[in-house]
Design an enzyme around this catalytic site. Structure first.
Site: not given
Ligand code: AGP
Length: 614
Positions: A2, A77, A104, A487, A491, A494, A510, A609
């Site tokens: 949020c 959110w 929160g 990773e 990417k 997401e 496996h 984010k």
């Molecule tokens: C990354 O592309 C994601 N949006 C997400 O996994 C992010 O890395 C995760 O929420 C951790 O965030 P932070 O690094 O701000 O702690």
């Protein structure tokens, strides 16, 4: 998560708030709303979906209703209740006099609700926030003082909150409170601002007060008063905000993600400046507040992080163990917490977080702190809550990252881990060897190698187009590039919503191999090094099951030329540094697939984010 924006001053509050909210869109949201006080009336407007829906509603409203100089706004959110208009913030008391926006989770809202209902409160939404609105309104009925009402109410709330409250009978003030969720107060002249994050206010002021946990603030046009948890007035600590408005521009790129991918060579240069001067000189890392003697006593390292930062931590394990011989555990913050983790004063706990506000990681760090371990934080936000918990703070200085999908911050986290591992090795005398030298030399050439990839992305774009219709993907690698596979898969899923999973290549047989056929492309990351031949064998196994194969590699010999359906050749690089180069290919691939599919690249659905709830 949020986003909150509040304004009090002489400007049209609606303009400042809407603009501020648009700069917080990157945090992720699914509805938006605003409350404006004019003519002793609180006017509330809310809409599900994007901010444009709220703007549409406001454009139809009578000017006298929205022409206010005080207001609070919110992008929500959803945590409790669907992302509907009724659940959108601001929430209000039954008579509509008091309004609140909140970030929160109020954990004890179900305990507080029955009592408020007995007192006659009618609940309209399914949110936890509405409980706070009624609670504060009841306190206000007793005290007739909005500050006092909030101070009394927060003592009854459990959980995490950052909120702003207004009351129509007191149009000269906004009350803000914070506990375990970010909130800053922008200091202006004849006006003041409140926001979840800097981008919302940087256009108006470069000065701010970072509210700390359990503090309550009373904000008027020309005064800001901060109170501690015992309701004592405390001195304001005004700080300079760390970046310029220009950082929020796409600089001609179609998306922030693409801009941020292309910034990586400079991010690397920036992070290496003054730290590695040459391969023959020791790494300088003044941010590490452990003496040589203390470093030598470290017998265990724990890395805690989430998502992309966790993947950086997994690469860190390989580097640290190779260079220092110190055993390293890497764990998702959400798994580290609420159990008896084994750590003591000789454990170095490294928290990694782009935002520095991730609730799971903050909780994990607090837990580790209780064990007297040295807490080292690697973050892009040296003004964050996590940074404030650090014994040693390593800011990665990647510049603000707007795209929800982390790219340049991952690169900067990797670089910080290389530097930290080399620094540790050099200080404890673990490795006086060629490998440390070689890594330093390679890191110095990394920016130009990254540029080689970034300067010609046509092949990657073509591959992205070719594979964009597949519904599933498997990413494989071994050794230090196994986290690269994780990773790369993260990417892709997401931002394109394609089901992608990263596996250690040797694990395919496996179980996952059962899924392979011509509908399941396999992307293999393989660098010339100790596991190269092994990954090639795993690729052969995949090929034998008709999987389409994409190879990301720095070496391909004649006999394997036809193994891959598509290949991306990257510059020569030793295995131990290769994750920093390979990942750029996977970032670009995910970006171009998402872009080709017409997805919302910078603000993917359901994601935030900064994940400020556990
Ligand atoms: C990354 O592309 C994601 N949006 C997400 O996994 C992010 O890395 C995760 O929420 C951790 O965030 P932070 O690094 O701000 O702690």
């Amino acid at each position: 998560m949020c986003g909150i924006v509040g304004y009090i001053g002489k400007k049209r509050a609606v303009d400042v708030i809407l603009k501020g909210l648009s700069y917080l869109e990157y945090r992720g949201y699914d509805s938006a709303g605003i409350a404006l006080i004019s003519d002793n009336t609180a006017h509330i407007y809310k809409a599900p979906g994007k901010l444009s829906n709220l703007k549409e509603i406001l454009s139809l409203e009578k000017e006298e209703n929205i022409n206010a100089n005080i207001g609070i706004g919110h992008t929500r959110w959803a945590t409790h209740g669907l992302p509907t208009e009724i659940n959108a913030h601001p929430h209000h008391c039954n008579c509509g006099s008091l309004t609140i926006v909140h970030n929160g989770i109020i954990e004890n809202y179900k305990d507080l609700k029955p009592d408020l209902e007995k007192k006659g409160c009618k609940f309209l939404s399914q949110t936890d926030t509405e409980v706070a609105a009624h609670l504060i309104a009841h306190e206000f009925a007793d005290t007739k003082d909005l500050l006092k009402a909030v101070q009394n109410a927060v003592k009854k709330l459990k959980g995490a909150y950052a909120f702003c409250v207004t009351h129509k009978s007191m149009p000269d003030r906004i009350i803000a409170a914070r506990k375990n969720a970010p909130l800053i107060i922008g200091v202006g002249e004849g006006e003041n601002f409140i926001a979840s994050d800097i981008p919302a206010i940087i256009e108006y002021t470069k000065k701010a007060i970072y509210l700390s946990d359990n503090q309550v603030a009373e904000i008027k046009t020309d005064s800001i008063k901060i109170y501690d948890e015992n309701d004592n007035l405390i001195a304001n600590k005004v700080e300079n905000l760390p970046f310029e408005p220009i950082a929020l521009s796409k600089m001609g790129y179609k998306h922030f993600m693409l801009k941020e991918i292309h910034e990586q060579p400079d991010v690397v240069r920036n992070i290496l400046i003054d730290k590695i001067k040459s391969e023959d000189l020791a790494v300088v890392l003044d941010d590490v507040k452990l003496s040589k003697e203390e470093l030598t006593k470290i017998n265990r390292i724990q890395i805690i992080a989430c998502g992309t930062s966790l993947h950086a931590g997994l690469v860190g394990k390989y580097i640290f163990e190779e260079l220092t011989g110190i055993p390293v555990d890497v764990e998702a913050s959400s798994e580290y917490i609420y159990r008896n983790t084994i750590a003591d004063k000789n454990t170095l706990v490294i928290g990694i977080s782009q935002s520095g506000e991730t609730a799971d990681t903050i909780t994990a760090i607090k837990q580790a702190k209780e064990k007297n371990s040295h807490i080292l934080i690697i973050t892009n936000r040296k003004d964050s809550a996590m940074a404030r918990l650090a014994d040693s703070l390593l800011p990665i200085n990647a510049g603000i990252e707007v795209s929800v999908a982390a790219t340049k911050s991952y690169m900067a986290q990797l670089l910080s881990l290389y530097l930290l591992a080399i620094y540790t090795a050099e200080n404890i005398g673990a490795k006086e060897n060629n490998l440390v030298k070689e890594i330093k030399k390679e890191l110095l050439t990394l920016p130009s190698k990254l540029e080689t990839i970034l300067n010609d992305t046509k092949n990657i774009e073509n591959i992205a187009k070719k594979y964009s219709s597949f519904k599933n993907f498997i990413f494989i690698a071994r050794g230090i590039n196994y986290p690269t596979a994780l990773e790369g898969a993260l990417k892709l899923k997401e931002i394109s919503y394609i089901n992608a999973t990263g596996y250690p290549a040797g694990e395919l047989k496996h179980g996952p191999i059962a899924m392979l056929d011509e509908t399941m492309p396999v992307l293999a990351v393989l660098n010339k090094g100790i596991v190269y031949d092994k990954v090639l064998s795993n690729c052969e196994e995949a090929k034998a099951r008709q999987a389409k194969l994409i190879g990301v590699t720095n070496f391909i010999d004649e006999k394997h030329k036809n193994l891959f359906d598509d290949t991306v050749i990257i510059p020569e690089i030793p295995d131990i540094v290769s994750p920093a180069l390979n990942i750029v290919v996977l970032q670009l691939l995910a970006y171009h697939i998402s872009e080709y599919l017409g997805k919302d690249v910078d603000q993917p659905r359901n994601l935030a984010k900064s994940v400020t709830v556990e």
